[in-house]
Scaffold this motif. Structure first.
Motif, PDB file in Angstrom:
ATOM      1  N   GLY A  40       0.384  23.423  33.836  1.00 34.65           N
ATOM      2  CA  GLY A  40       0.532  24.021  35.154  1.00 34.65           C
ATOM      3  C   GLY A  40      -0.140  25.375  35.218  1.00 34.65           C
ATOM      4  O   GLY A  40      -0.813  25.812  34.289  1.00 34.65           O
ATOM      5  N   GLY A  41       0.033  26.054  36.332  1.00 35.25           N
ATOM      6  CA  GLY A  41      -0.540  27.379  36.494  1.00 35.25           C
ATOM      7  C   GLY A  41      -1.986  27.348  36.955  1.00 35.25           C
ATOM      8  O   GLY A  41      -2.527  26.305  37.323  1.00 35.25           O
ATOM      9  N   THR A  86       1.657  28.582  44.360  1.00 36.48           N
ATOM     10  CA  THR A  86       2.522  27.952  43.360  1.00 36.48           C
ATOM     11  C   THR A  86       1.964  28.149  41.951  1.00 36.48           C
ATOM     12  O   THR A  86       2.706  28.492  41.019  1.00 36.48           O
ATOM     13  N   SER A  87       0.665  27.939  41.804  1.00 38.41           N
ATOM     14  CA  SER A  87       0.036  28.071  40.493  1.00 38.41           C
ATOM     15  C   SER A  87       0.090  29.503  39.986  1.00 38.41           C
ATOM     16  O   SER A  87       0.273  29.750  38.787  1.00 38.41           O
ATOM     17  N   THR A  88      -0.054  30.459  40.897  1.00 38.31           N
ATOM     18  CA  THR A  88       0.030  31.870  40.499  1.00 38.31           C
ATOM     19  C   THR A  88       1.423  32.199  40.000  1.00 38.31           C
ATOM     20  O   THR A  88       1.587  32.871  38.964  1.00 38.31           O
ATOM     21  N   TRP A  89       2.454  31.710  40.706  1.00 37.89           N
ATOM     22  CA  TRP A  89       3.827  31.941  40.262  1.00 37.89           C
ATOM     23  C   TRP A  89       4.109  31.241  38.935  1.00 37.89           C
ATOM     24  O   TRP A  89       4.844  31.771  38.088  1.00 37.89           O
ATOM     25  N   MET A 126       5.165  31.772  33.183  1.00 38.21           N
ATOM     26  CA  MET A 126       4.837  31.555  31.771  1.00 38.21           C
ATOM     27  C   MET A 126       4.610  32.866  31.047  1.00 38.21           C
ATOM     28  O   MET A 126       5.106  33.071  29.924  1.00 38.21           O
ATOM     29  N   VAL A 127       3.876  33.781  31.675  1.00 40.73           N
ATOM     30  CA  VAL A 127       3.596  35.077  31.057  1.00 40.73           C
ATOM     31  C   VAL A 127       4.879  35.881  30.885  1.00 40.73           C
ATOM     32  O   VAL A 127       5.136  36.452  29.816  1.00 40.73           O
ATOM     33  N   GLY A 128       5.707  35.918  31.931  1.00 40.01           N
ATOM     34  CA  GLY A 128       6.928  36.720  31.890  1.00 40.01           C
ATOM     35  C   GLY A 128       7.920  36.254  30.842  1.00 40.01           C
ATOM     36  O   GLY A 128       8.404  37.045  30.024  1.00 40.01           O
TER      37      GLY A 128
END
Length: 226
Positions: A180-181, A21-24, A29-31
């Motif tokens: 998050g993240g 979840t954190s990776t997504w 956020m980056v995308g």
């Protein structure tokens, strides 16, 4: 493999879903930030370029205002800026906490940085090509799209690659204060609870994102440079 996790990463396996979840969240956020800040940064960078004293649409008034704007926002530490624009963030997305809310300060922090990178990249375009286009009667808008953005494509990709690497680092900082993240996971689950294995794995995932983005950027630069 299970023995390895149990011995060296005892707290990671139980949090597998949280890592996913954190990776997504980080990728989200980056995308989104890269898309919005990319458009705004290119627009701002081009305006800075063409309104400079040697630009094709020289306008000292507009240039100095935008130049000071970029310099000021590039100089503000990201964590301070997040606190400064919390009311604006809440007005835009309805909240100042969470992954979506973190995108607002990320865009504000990334756009000036990318704009300056774009300006510097396009300055390298051969002046002779620009003069030739002007001699042929090409409009300023035509020069921007047919000369600057086309001839400076490798520089634009290089600037985008550098900016995305910087952006990944900013998402980790945003995560550390509630965005998050992976940054949030590394601090809340790892550092605060002294679970160093969680912090280590979160950091390794972030580094993997950086290396992959750099690899893709280098491939694209090589492709457009030949």
């Amino acid at each position: 493999m299970q023995q390895f996790f149990d011995t060296y990463l005892p707290h990671v396996a139980p949090l597998k879903e949280e890592f996913i979840t954190s990776t997504w969240q980080t990728l989200y956020m980056v995308g989104v930030t890269a898309l919005i800040a990319g458009i705004l940064g290119i627009l701002l960078g081009v305006i800075l370029l063409v309104t400079d004293k040697n630009g094709i649409m020289a306008n000292p008034f507009i240039f100095h205002i935008l130049d000071k704007f970029v310099n000021i926002f590039r100089s503000i530490p990201f964590i301070i800026m997040m606190a400064m624009i919390v009311s604006f963030t809440r007005w835009v997305v309805g909240t100042s906490i969470g992954t979506t809310a973190a995108i607002v300060p990320l865009v504000v922090g990334t756009t000036p940085f990318f704009a300056r990178q774009i300006q510097n990249a396009l300055v390298e375009v051969d002046p002779g090509v620009i003069e030739a286009a002007q001699a042929m009667g090409t409009s300023p808008l035509g020069i921007i799209f047919r000369v600057y953005l086309k001839e400076g494509l490798a520089g634009i990709i290089r600037a985008a690659s550098i900016t995305i690497v910087n952006l990944i680092g900013l998402t980790a900082m945003a995560g550390a204060i509630g965005g998050g993240g992976l940054g949030n996971l590394a601090i809340a689950r790892g550092y605060n609870r002294f679970f160093n294995d969680i912090t280590l794995v979160a950091t390794l995932i972030i580094l993997a994102m950086v290396f992959i983005s750099q690899f893709i950027g280098n491939l694209l630069i090589k492709k457009v440079s030949h």
